[in-house]
Design an enzyme around this catalytic site. Structure first.
Site, mmCIF file in Angstrom:
data_model
loop_
_atom_site.group_PDB
_atom_site.id
_atom_site.type_symbol
_atom_site.label_atom_id
_atom_site.label_comp_id
_atom_site.label_asym_id
_atom_site.label_seq_id
_atom_site.Cartn_x
_atom_site.Cartn_y
_atom_site.Cartn_z
ATOM 1 C CD GLU A 176 45.224 34.934 37.059
ATOM 2 O OE1 GLU A 176 45.786 35.682 37.390
ATOM 3 O OE2 GLU A 176 44.971 34.410 37.223
ATOM 4 N NE ARG A 201 42.866 35.932 41.706
ATOM 5 C CZ ARG A 201 43.506 35.898 39.967
ATOM 6 N NH1 ARG A 201 43.649 34.482 39.420
ATOM 7 N NH2 ARG A 201 44.263 36.670 39.691
#
Length: 256
Positions: free
Chosen positions: A202, A66
């Site tokens: 998300e 990430r």
């Protein structure tokens, strides 16, 4: 989706609600361990990746991924550079999201720490907000950045928020980084609320998300509800706490 109840000592079965008619009304969900709630309340906000919680849910591998996955190539400032996924507070678009279901089912998932997999699902809580509040939080972030001479747009584009159409570090995942793009993507995702895409998707809010924008805390049972209410009372908060067991059952165990 059934709505959790906050009344009485035990959960009751409620009528399934119709899907929201507006994208802004869509619920978003942040999963965390109950032991992390005290530090969140003390700070008054949820933090992006750079804040280490008492109970770490994401594995080192997924954190690294990430930190290296660019959301938008457009540069925010000469010093900051392109935003990466780790710059954002993550929310799921479904209470049955893939990663959360791995915790519920006790699956060996490389995205999760062994610590997280060692806890029962009932020891976690779901912090619930809406897309509208995500947009509002992002707008506030962008306005603050503009005051600091950073080139974020005040409407939240170029970094204030993002929506992914799948796992945020997936090779084929696309991101929407301004409000109109995000609304179009969310409309596509909500067309099938249990699709593989929405279970990985998300909603991402840059840097921090104010706890005051959390409208509901979902818990598995009365014991955890009492614990959470005590933590909230100590911090001077009155956020609703709802017992809703289906959110804490592995998907295959939920009756159709």
């Amino acid at each position: 989706m059934a709505k959790p109840t906050t009344r009485g000592a035990a959960p009751v079965t409620l009528k399934v609600e119709a899907a929201p008619t507006k994208v802004a009304e869509l619920r978003i969900y942040h999963v965390t361990h109950v032991d992390n709630l005290g530090s969140i309340l003390k700070a008054g906000q949820l933090f992006a990746d750079y804040a280490k919680p008492p109970v770490n849910v994401s594995s080192a591998g997924v954190r690294e991924a990430r930190r290296n996955k660019t959301v938008d190539e457009r540069v925010l400032s000469e010093d900051i550079g392109p935003r990466v996924v780790a710059d954002y507070v993550p929310f799921y678009l479904s209470p049955n999201a893939h990663v959360w279901n791995s915790i519920r089912a006790g699956h060996d998932d490389p995205r999760l720490t062994l610590e997280a997999l060692g806890y029962a699902a009932s020891e976690f809580v779901l912090l619930v907000s809406t897309v509208k509040h995500a947009f509002e939080a992002a707008t506030a972030q962008a306005a603050a950045a503009a005051d600091a001479d950073v080139t974020d747009a005040v409407d939240g584009s170029l970094g204030g928020f993002a929506v992914s159409d799948g796992d945020a570090v997936g090779l084929l995942t696309s991101f929407a980084t301004d409000k109109s793009e995000a609304e179009r993507m969310l409309k596509r995702l909500r067309a099938d609320d249990e699709s593989d895409a929405i279970l990985g998707a998300e909603v991402l809010v840059a840097d921090t998300f104010p706890f005051e924008q959390i409208s509901l805390i979902g818990v598995a049972n009365d014991k955890v509800r009492a614990t959470v209410r005590g933590i909230l009372a100590d911090a001077g908060h009155k956020t609703k706490v709802a017992v809703y067991p289906p959110w804490f059952q592995a998907t295959e165990d939920i009756a159709e």
